[in-house]
Design an enzyme around this catalytic site. Structure first.
Site, PDB file in Angstrom:
ATOM      1  N   HIS A 115       0.819  -1.221   0.000  1.00 49.04           N
ATOM      2  CA  HIS A 115       0.000   0.000   0.000  1.00 49.04           C
ATOM      3  C   HIS A 115       0.854   1.273   0.000  1.00 49.04           C
ATOM      4  CE1 HIS A 115       0.406  -0.263   4.522  1.00 49.04           C
ATOM      5  NE2 HIS A 115       0.457   1.050   4.393  1.00 49.04           N
ATOM      6  N   ASP A 145       0.486  -7.712   1.486  1.00 49.03           N
ATOM      7  CA  ASP A 145       0.826  -6.290   1.628  1.00 49.03           C
ATOM      8  C   ASP A 145       2.339  -6.090   1.677  1.00 49.03           C
ATOM      9  OD1 ASP A 145       0.404  -3.574   1.786  1.00 49.03           O
ATOM     10  OD2 ASP A 145       0.115  -3.568   3.964  1.00 49.03           O
ATOM     11  N   SER A 227       4.637   2.615   7.961  1.00 47.23           N
ATOM     12  CA  SER A 227       4.319   1.413   7.187  1.00 47.23           C
ATOM     13  C   SER A 227       5.487   1.010   6.296  1.00 47.23           C
ATOM     14  CB  SER A 227       3.087   1.662   6.305  1.00 47.23           C
ATOM     15  OG  SER A 227       1.940   1.829   7.097  1.00 47.23           O
TER      16      SER A 227
END
Length: 378
Positions: A115, A145, A227
């Site tokens: 993402h 992911d 992230s």
């Protein structure tokens, strides 16, 4: 004595006395000049040394500004952590983090979240030397992911040590490294403990609540921008990729990381720009809780059945069809794992490889039945 010459009395003085010779005076003024020149030269050398030292020091500080006072235990992981910048149409959109996990003779390879790089094939990579370089997205997977980005080897300050053994326990000390919010906070470090192991989160990937992600739960602060950054143990080894934070006004300190053991078995596939091959049963199905669609398809569900997935149809010629699965069957378990819903169906199937055979337990005609299905490629 008179030699017959007449002597002038003044001349007589010099006959009897030695004529004085005029001595040259030493030039005492040159010594101060030499001393002044030497002092000036020493001053010039001193100033030059100061300028050289400051220039070298500033250069070193610029190159290593992010390693000041970093604990030596996780220095390597810190130096391997990068900021990943996402550009769309040449315009900066947002950013995340990543870390260098390997190099070869030419390139260095970075792991981050899918993402973080979604929608682009080229990203900006800012390393700990404050140098931004171009990174090429080689491959990504939206279910796990994860994504792999490639840069030149010369732009890799360090390579993180990876631990895939999963030998951690609740209460172990951990560190989360990344760039939260903005570049101003480049490579921030937060610490905490492992709060939970194998936490299963229900996520939205292709449709609502269609995927289960198995994670490590931590209480270290994980903020937007973290992230893709590394989760590091007390030995300086990367054990996970920081990925998710539970956001709720009533919740604090609940972050989640993807285990490296789940990540590293797929990196070679992504490095080769290939899709991760995942298995399927060869059926179309509905979630047991999708009551309206089940009624629209004229399928009756016994009241005592609260979990599972409903077979709409087994695709003709598929392994599921050949194994006897048919419309209206309710799949309850695969091997010994309960299929609570569609998310768990994928989660269980994706732990296996294409070509493997699984036991499928299903409900038909008020009876629990079993069949064997060879998993097919999607």
């Amino acid at each position: 004595m008179n030699n017959g010459y007449e002597t002038n009395p003044y001349q007589q003085v010099y006959i009897n006395q030695q004529i004085p010779i005029r001595k040259k005076k030493k030039n005492k003024n040159i010594v101060p000049i030499i001393l002044m020149l030497l002092s000036f030269l020493c001053f010039i050398v001193f100033v030059a040394l100061i300028i050289f030292y400051n220039t070298t020091e500033n250069k070193n500080n610029n190159q290593n500004k992010n390693i000041v006072n970093v604990d030596s235990v996780f220095q390597n992981a810190y130096n391997a952590t990068v900021m990943v910048k996402r550009y769309i149409g040449g315009t900066f959109k947002d950013s995340g983090s990543g870390f260098i996990y390997k190099t070869d003779n030419t390139y260095a390879y970075i792991l981050t979240n899918e993402h973080v790089i979604s929608g682009t094939v080229v990203v900006g990579i800012l390393n700990k030397n404050n140098k931004e370089v171009e990174g090429t997205v080689l491959g990504s997977d939206k279910y796990l992911d994860i994504a792999v980005v490639r840069i030149k080897k010369e732009d890799a300050p360090a390579v993180a040590k990876i631990n895939t053994k999963d030998k951690f326990k609740i209460g172990d000390k951990i560190y989360a490294i990344g760039t939260p919010v903005a570049e101003t906070y480049f490579n921030s470090v937060t610490s905490g403990i492992i709060s939970g192991i194998d936490r299963k989160l229900t996520l939205n990937v292709e449709r609502p609540k269609d995927w289960i992600q198995k994670t490590i739960q931590v209480d270290a602060a994980i903020n937007p921008g973290n992230s893709g950054g590394p989760l590091v143990n007390d030995k300086g080894e990367v054990i996970g990729i920081n990925s998710i934070k539970l956001i709720d006004k009533t919740v604090e300190g609940m972050g989640f990381a993807i285990k490296m053991s789940d990540v590293m078995r797929h990196t070679k596939t992504l490095e080769a720009n290939l899709k991760i091959s995942r298995p399927k049963l060869g059926i179309r199905y509905l979630d047991i809780n999708d009551k309206r669609e089940i009624l629209n398809n004229n399928i009756n569900i016994p009241n005592n059945i609260k979990e599972g997935i409903v077979v709409l149809n087994a695709i003709t010629g598929s392994s599921a069809y050949n194994s006897g699965l048919r419309r209206g069957d309710i799949i309850l378990k695969i091997n010994n794992e309960i299929v609570y819903n569609q998310a768990y169906l994928k989660y269980i199937l994706y732990q296996h490889q294409v070509g493997q055979t699984v036991d499928v337990y299903y409900y038909r005609d008020l009876k629990l039945q079993k069949t064997k299905v060879i998993l097919e490629s999607q």
